[in-house]
Motif scaffolding. Structure first.
Motif, mmCIF file in Angstrom:
data_model
loop_
_atom_site.group_PDB
_atom_site.id
_atom_site.type_symbol
_atom_site.label_atom_id
_atom_site.label_comp_id
_atom_site.label_asym_id
_atom_site.label_seq_id
_atom_site.Cartn_x
_atom_site.Cartn_y
_atom_site.Cartn_z
ATOM 1 N N VAL A 65 9.121 -56.207 2.669
ATOM 2 C CA VAL A 65 10.472 -55.796 2.296
ATOM 3 C C VAL A 65 11.152 -56.880 1.466
ATOM 4 O O VAL A 65 11.915 -56.585 0.531
ATOM 5 C CB VAL A 65 11.303 -55.475 3.559
ATOM 6 C CG1 VAL A 65 12.764 -55.241 3.203
ATOM 7 C CG2 VAL A 65 10.738 -54.250 4.258
ATOM 8 N N MET B 295 11.146 -46.316 8.272
ATOM 9 C CA MET B 295 11.798 -47.404 9.001
ATOM 10 C C MET B 295 13.177 -46.916 9.445
ATOM 11 O O MET B 295 13.928 -46.380 8.625
ATOM 12 C CB MET B 295 11.981 -48.641 8.110
ATOM 13 C CG MET B 295 10.701 -49.367 7.764
ATOM 14 S SD MET B 295 11.006 -50.747 6.604
ATOM 15 C CE MET B 295 12.230 -51.699 7.490
ATOM 16 N N SER B 296 13.497 -47.118 10.712
ATOM 17 C CA SER B 296 14.798 -46.657 11.202
ATOM 18 C C SER B 296 15.923 -47.600 10.796
ATOM 19 O O SER B 296 17.075 -47.178 10.650
ATOM 20 C CB SER B 296 14.763 -46.518 12.726
ATOM 21 O OG SER B 296 14.416 -47.748 13.332
ATOM 22 N N GLN B 297 15.585 -48.885 10.589
ATOM 23 C CA GLN B 297 16.588 -49.874 10.218
ATOM 24 C C GLN B 297 16.190 -50.518 8.892
ATOM 25 O O GLN B 297 15.486 -51.518 8.861
ATOM 26 C CB GLN B 297 16.727 -50.933 11.320
ATOM 27 C CG GLN B 297 17.223 -50.402 12.652
ATOM 28 C CD GLN B 297 18.654 -49.902 12.585
ATOM 29 O OE1 GLN B 297 19.480 -50.462 11.870
ATOM 30 N NE2 GLN B 297 18.950 -48.835 13.328
ATOM 31 N N ILE B 298 16.651 -49.931 7.805
ATOM 32 C CA ILE B 298 16.403 -50.499 6.482
ATOM 33 C C ILE B 298 17.494 -51.522 6.194
ATOM 34 O O ILE B 298 18.680 -51.248 6.442
ATOM 35 C CB ILE B 298 16.412 -49.398 5.407
ATOM 36 C CG1 ILE B 298 15.339 -48.357 5.715
ATOM 37 C CG2 ILE B 298 16.191 -49.988 4.020
ATOM 38 C CD1 ILE B 298 15.375 -47.146 4.795
ATOM 39 N N PRO C 210 11.108 -44.697 1.085
ATOM 40 C CA PRO C 210 11.135 -45.390 2.377
ATOM 41 C C PRO C 210 10.002 -44.943 3.296
ATOM 42 O O PRO C 210 10.211 -44.338 4.353
ATOM 43 C CB PRO C 210 12.502 -45.005 2.941
ATOM 44 C CG PRO C 210 12.739 -43.632 2.387
ATOM 45 C CD PRO C 210 12.121 -43.635 1.011
ATOM 46 N N THR D 45 14.302 -40.073 10.290
ATOM 47 C CA THR D 45 14.217 -41.391 10.913
ATOM 48 C C THR D 45 15.410 -42.256 10.527
ATOM 49 O O THR D 45 15.967 -42.980 11.353
ATOM 50 C CB THR D 45 12.910 -42.095 10.504
ATOM 51 O OG1 THR D 45 11.797 -41.320 10.953
ATOM 52 C CG2 THR D 45 12.814 -43.487 11.108
ATOM 53 N N GLU E 145 10.955 -38.940 7.066
ATOM 54 C CA GLU E 145 11.564 -40.243 6.784
ATOM 55 C C GLU E 145 13.084 -40.136 6.758
ATOM 56 O O GLU E 145 13.794 -41.025 7.256
ATOM 57 C CB GLU E 145 11.015 -40.785 5.468
ATOM 58 C CG GLU E 145 9.535 -41.116 5.546
ATOM 59 C CD GLU E 145 8.763 -40.884 4.253
ATOM 60 O OE1 GLU E 145 7.518 -41.020 4.292
ATOM 61 O OE2 GLU E 145 9.387 -40.558 3.221
ATOM 62 N N PHE F 249 7.329 -49.062 1.449
ATOM 63 C CA PHE F 249 7.307 -49.996 2.569
ATOM 64 C C PHE F 249 5.893 -50.339 3.030
ATOM 65 O O PHE F 249 5.689 -50.692 4.199
ATOM 66 C CB PHE F 249 8.123 -49.440 3.741
ATOM 67 C CG PHE F 249 9.611 -49.464 3.520
ATOM 68 C CD1 PHE F 249 10.202 -50.425 2.714
ATOM 69 C CD2 PHE F 249 10.421 -48.515 4.131
ATOM 70 C CE1 PHE F 249 11.574 -50.452 2.505
ATOM 71 C CE2 PHE F 249 11.790 -48.529 3.943
ATOM 72 C CZ PHE F 249 12.372 -49.501 3.116
#
Length: 304
Positions: free
Chosen positions: A143, A168-171, A164, A191, A188, A139
């Motif tokens: 993206v 990132m909390s919202q992939i 990741p 998260t 990660e 990342f």
């Protein structure tokens, strides 16, 4: 020999060695200052190449002295640079890394040219991706570029590996559904899944949540504890090699690159590939810097 295509970042790293991490508002003296090649994508590509892979790279650098230096270093490792763009409007990415006496690090990244490519650049490299055994991404680049690469890989039957990081909390759900193997570290993984990973049991719980998001295979690296893997009927913790770490920079990147050189596309040898990757990482953490610390195949084979 596996063929690996990495979509990722290329950075010039500026490193500071300190006795301890600085506190907010505090000024301290550094013990050492040096520059080295880095970037998560480039580190993983170098680790794969030094472990015996044929490696293609897709990314971008600025039209500047750091960019030329980074390309020259990648070329020394026989990495195919045909997928790397040189852009005029951005400078080469940079990372500013502080490492304390315990070997822990803190990293601040300026993306620069690493964010100067997208779906169109990926589409033009379709042949590189389709001719690979694995496609690896992180990342530190857009993206949408990773998603485009994974779409091409999926259509061609090429296995995809997602690291990741940064977390990132919202992939995007569609990216996870195109990911064959996800390789987060414990931070990660927490998260993404809201599961604090501290041991094999918590790693298994996090892995199950990652499966629920659509990823078939999971490896969670847990620092000095080793790496937990979960895929179909295969699962377990592969212990790390116990060494004195002086700098953990690029340890995870070394793990992923080295693993990709050994892993079979059907994922039938997870444990052996992870053990090989642990051996490689055990060497990296005993050295300073990112790419200068990444070992070669002959060194890895000598680790007992």
């Amino acid at each position: 020999m596996n063929k690996v295509t990495v979509i990722g970042s290329i950075n010039l790293d500026t490193n500071l060695r300190v006795k301890r991490m600085v506190k907010p508002g505090e000024t301290i003296h550094a013990q050492e200052h040096y520059s080295a090649a880095g970037g998560k994508g480039a580190n993983q590509a170098v680790a794969a190449a030094r472990s015996g892979c044929h490696v293609n790279f897709i990314g971008a650098v600025g039209n500047d002295a750091p960019g030329r230096e980074m390309l020259a270093l990648l070329k020394q490792d026989k990495i195919n640079l045909a997928g790397i763009a040189v852009v005029d409007q951005e400078s080469t990415g940079q990372a500013f890394i502080t490492v304390d006496d315990e070997g822990q690090n803190a990293i601040t990244i300026y993306a620069g040219a690493n964010f100067a490519f997208g779906r169109q650049a990926i589409a033009s490299k379709q042949a590189l991706i389709a001719g690979s055994d694995f496609v690896i991404a992180q990342f530190e680049t857009p993206v949408e570029a990773t998603l485009a690469a994974f779409e091409i890989a999926h259509q061609a039957g090429v296995k995809t590996i997602l690291n990741p990081a940064p977390a990132m909390s919202q992939i995007p759900a569609d990216l996870l559904q195109l990911t064959d193997l996800i390789v987060p570290n414990e931070t990660e993984a927490a998260t993404i899944t809201n599961v604090e990973v501290v041991d094999e049991a918590s790693a298994r719980e996090a892995a199950h949540k990652l499966h629920d998001l659509g990823v078939a295979a999971v490896i969670i690296t847990i620092g000095s504890h080793g790496a937990f893997y979960d895929y179909q009927e295969q699962s377990g913790l592969v212990a790390a090699y116990q060494v004195k770490a002086v700098d953990t920079t690029a340890a995870g990147d070394t793990f992923i690159g080295a693993m990709s050189s050994m892993l079979k596309p059907d994922f039938s040898n997870f444990k052996a590939a992870i053990n090989f990757a642990n051996r490689a990482s055990s060497l990296t953490v005993q050295r300073y810097g990112a790419q200068p610390a990444i070992p070669y195949l002959k060194e890895i084979e000598q680790v007992k």
